[in-house]
Design a protein around this motif. Sequence first.
Motif, short mmCIF file in Angstrom:
data_model
loop_
_atom_site.label_atom_id
_atom_site.label_comp_id
_atom_site.label_asym_id
_atom_site.label_seq_id
_atom_site.Cartn_x
_atom_site.Cartn_y
_atom_site.Cartn_z
N LEU A 14 65.54 62.22 -6.33
CA LEU A 14 65.22 60.91 -6.89
C LEU A 14 64.01 60.32 -6.19
CD1 LEU A 14 65.59 58.29 -8.47
CD2 LEU A 14 67.51 57.72 -6.96
N ALA A 61 59.81 59.35 -7.98
CA ALA A 61 59.03 58.11 -8.13
C ALA A 61 57.57 58.50 -8.34
CB ALA A 61 59.20 57.23 -6.91
N VAL A 103 67.59 44.80 -7.88
CA VAL A 103 66.27 45.18 -7.37
C VAL A 103 65.29 44.19 -7.98
CG1 VAL A 103 64.55 46.99 -7.18
CG2 VAL A 103 66.91 47.59 -7.56
N GLU A 136 59.35 50.83 -12.00
CA GLU A 136 59.50 52.27 -11.75
C GLU A 136 60.95 52.61 -11.42
OE1 GLU A 136 58.48 56.37 -11.29
OE2 GLU A 136 57.71 54.68 -12.47
N ALA A 137 61.63 51.76 -10.65
CA ALA A 137 63.05 52.00 -10.34
C ALA A 137 63.85 51.98 -11.66
CB ALA A 137 63.57 50.92 -9.39
N LEU A 173 63.32 55.20 -13.53
CA LEU A 173 64.04 56.34 -12.92
C LEU A 173 65.54 56.29 -13.22
CD1 LEU A 173 62.20 56.24 -9.48
CD2 LEU A 173 62.07 58.12 -11.13
N LEU A 174 66.11 55.09 -13.33
CA LEU A 174 67.57 54.97 -13.33
C LEU A 174 68.18 54.48 -14.64
CD1 LEU A 174 67.91 53.30 -9.80
CD2 LEU A 174 68.14 55.74 -10.37
N PHE A 229 67.53 44.61 -12.82
CA PHE A 229 66.12 44.73 -12.43
C PHE A 229 65.48 43.39 -12.81
CE2 PHE A 229 66.48 49.23 -11.69
CZ PHE A 229 67.44 49.67 -12.59
N THR A 241 58.76 52.39 -3.07
CA THR A 241 59.46 52.33 -4.35
C THR A 241 60.63 53.30 -4.36
OG1 THR A 241 57.37 51.78 -5.45
CG2 THR A 241 59.16 52.61 -6.85
N ASN A 254 63.71 52.18 -2.30
CA ASN A 254 64.56 51.17 -2.94
C ASN A 254 65.29 51.71 -4.16
OD1 ASN A 254 64.22 48.25 -1.67
ND2 ASN A 254 62.29 49.37 -1.38
N ALA A 255 64.67 52.66 -4.86
CA ALA A 255 65.35 53.28 -6.01
C ALA A 255 66.56 54.07 -5.51
CB ALA A 255 64.39 54.19 -6.76
N ALA A 298 70.50 53.12 -6.22
CA ALA A 298 71.26 54.17 -6.91
C ALA A 298 72.53 54.51 -6.12
CB ALA A 298 70.39 55.41 -7.08
#
Length: 627
Positions: free
Chosen positions: A170, A174, A249, A279-280, A283-284, A295, A426, A429-430, A434
């Motif tokens: 993960l 990013a 986030v 971006e997070a 990704l999620l 978010f 980034t 934090n993602a 998660a």
Amino acid sequence: MVFLALAAGIAGADGEPIALVWSPGLASPDSPDWVGLHRLAGGQIGLLPEAGMREGGEIRQIDTYDPDALYMLISPPDRATLERGELPVQWARALGIDGAPDAGVLRGLRFLCSDGVQSLVRLPESLRGVLREPGGRVQELPRPREVELRTAPPAPPPVGARDAELWQALANAANSDRLFADLDYLSTTLQTRYYSTPEMDLACEYVLAEFEALGLTAYFDPFTYHGHELKNVVGVTLGSVDPAQIYIVCGHLDSISPEGETLAPGAEDNGSGSAAVLEAARLLASLPCDYTIYFICFSAEEQGLVGSEHFASQAAAEGLDIRAVLNLDMVAYHEPQGDDLWVEGFYDGVPSVWLMDLVQANAETYADLLVYRYEGNGWGSDHVPFHEYGYPAVLSIDNEWYNYPCYHQTCDTVDWLDANLWRSITATNAVSVAQLAQVQASVGTLDGKTVLPGGGDLADVSLHLVGTGYAERTSAADGYFVWNAIFPGTYTLVAEKLAYETVTEEVTITGGETTTVELVLEPVGSDVADAVPGNPHVRLQIMPSSVVDDVAIRLDLPAPAEGRLVVYGADGRLVGTPLRWAAHLQGAHTLTWRTRHTDGTLVPAGLYWVRWEEVGHSISKRFVVVR
Ligand SMILES: [Zn+2]
């Protein structure tokens, strides 16, 4: 930072007077939200200065807190006047007092402390008048808020090996290209995101559209400020096990500069944090999670944390079960020396030490960052209101934020941003959100072969996934390559090899599955276009087409030739001669040009041409130097 105090009056159950404590270095002069009166664990009251906190200055009691008095920060009424207990002339005028100040009026005005920039004074309510026309900067400190102490939620379960592979995948996923793409619009197309401008509305629309495109439940959270209808932008993915448990986030979207209405690109502050939130989400958003993730991009942070204050107060009023808040503000400015990531949270009130531990561990383990842990309580960004409403909250900020030369300036543009640091903070934090929300995912595999037209194996092809943190691969003798642990998602795969056309392929990875691709690389230069008239088989290739340091040049001279290889800049000036004039040259020559002038200094970034020159003829190839 520990504030020594006695509890009394409004907070202390035992009726003891409340000590007001302070440390030297009152406040940064540029934003009101650096300083405030804060109720601490056990009901103490503390003045949270900026500079003082930085240096971890000594702590001293400066007053017995009076909830009915006015506490004000003043600059620049001169300290001496106040220390003499006199009213500055401007104040006397504001109070309509002519001539020598009247002792009676002064009673109750107390000068408490100063750092030479600002002074803290206590005034009786009767003197509120001075606020209207202070003749200098005056800021009334709002009363400290009653904070409901919430117990810290349980820390997330320990990370097993399989999980570690997943979290590393993960983190690697990013993508810095996507981060820059966000700022192409938010920071370059839009010249400002100052809170009250139409451009800020457009920025909110952009974020909402991104959230919607990702399938999140997306909406505006409206509020009014100074007569302006503003909004935070929220995207939600609901948890399947306990949707009431919420992890956030966030980052502020608005920007500021001395020309806010027209030019405030705010790339670092805080385009970088907003893009990180997007971006997070990218990704999620498509993955199932046990608990709910919000978010959020806030508005009007630069006006005093207004958007986050609105959201946090509303959440507390509605009893939302927010378990943790990860705030990102200024996450892409980097100076080579020192640490990379500054992590701050709170030690008083609702402690967020466990959350700082989590973010720090993930930064060090999965993003290879050096972390500075701030010893003081958090301040100055959107994590503060959440803390004040009793929610665990931390801030991620780049370690050299206070050295950023374009802080709150019109020059805060994308060219200051460090792709690698930005991507890594980034990623940190993602991964953290998660883990907290228990995102359910598994890694996939990407493999394949690099082959020649007609199918022959092609070895030594360099392969990379654009903008990500995945390590490059080189295809084996049989052309095979593999990445074993790729996070689900879509990637741009690039295959490059000297003398071959570069191949770009979009690949989609699904968890638990293997995606296999075959990449056909065409030899470059077989067509006439590259040949020198009269010497048809000369080939000139360069690799790669964009370089930071060395560019490799391959010259194929099947027949004897006389000439030289030179490098020209876009201005037509000669900057290098990798191969001096020579006769009877023949065969394949591979040379390296070190993108430096003859005096060894680096040539600037830009377009360049390598040229093979013969008498009367030449061919050239273009490449880019990036710095
Ligand atoms: Zn900011």
